[in-house]
Design a protein around this motif. Structure first.
Motif: not given
Length: 184
Positions: A123-124, A128-129, A143-151, A154-160
């Motif tokens: 979750s991020y 902008l939400g 090893h399992a991996t994953g990646r994404t790019v989110a819009y 600008s400003g603080p961003v938190t991911a969990t």
């Protein structure tokens, strides 16, 4: 009389300048989050999920998890460890990419045999939400991996990161972990 007024005015201006330049909580420098951050969290085994095949695998490969490597097959495994025993790690990385974009990547590593299933929620939230990205994989890997790019803007961003990883030996729950950055 005019001299006193000018002196009093200059004294008031000097006091105002001194007050404005003195370090206070109101004018202290704002600390921005870094443009990238990484954290690792433990995978915690659910000892009740160890199957007979998982016990045999642990015994064969000397994997000390819930006592599966030493407790005889006809006796129950240890389950008294609150929260579970560590069975690997998950790493979460969040990085600013410019233009309000943030890259979110995760990687898991198992200490209890191959990973046979993944059910993770990343979750991020940013200016902008936010959103939740669910990763479900059922192919075996070390090893399992994953990646994404989110819009995110600008400003603080938190991911969990949260969820579970299924290894050949046990089901492992992710101890939730978060990272925070300043997106540009």
């Amino acid at each position: 009389m005019r001299e006193r007024t000018i002196t009093a005015t200059l004294g008031a201006v000097g006091l105002a300048v001194a007050l404005l330049s003195a370090p206070t909580a109101a004018n202290a420098a704002v600390r921005l989050d870094p443009p990238s951050d990484t954290t690792s969290a433990a995978l915690l085994a659910d000892c009740s999920s160890v199957t007979p095949n998982g016990r045999a695998y642990a015994r064969l490969n000397v994997i000390a998890l819930c006592g599966a490597d030493t407790i005889p097959a006809d006796r129950p495994l240890r389950t008294e460890n609150v929260g579970g025993e560590e069975c690997g790690t998950v790493t979460l990385t969040l990085a600013a990419r410019g233009g309000g974009l943030a890259s979110i990547a995760w990687r898991t590593a198992s200490d209890t045999g191959p990973i046979v299933g993944v059910a993770l929620d990343i979750s991020y939230v940013g200016r902008l939400g936010g959103a939740v990205q669910r990763y479900v994989q059922d192919r075996a890997s070390l090893h399992a991996t994953g990646r994404t790019v989110a819009y995110t803007g600008s400003g603080p961003v938190t991911a969990t990161v949260s969820g579970t990883i299924e290894t050949f030996t046990a089901t492992c729950r992710v101890a939730p972990a978060s990272v925070r950055i300043q997106a540009r």
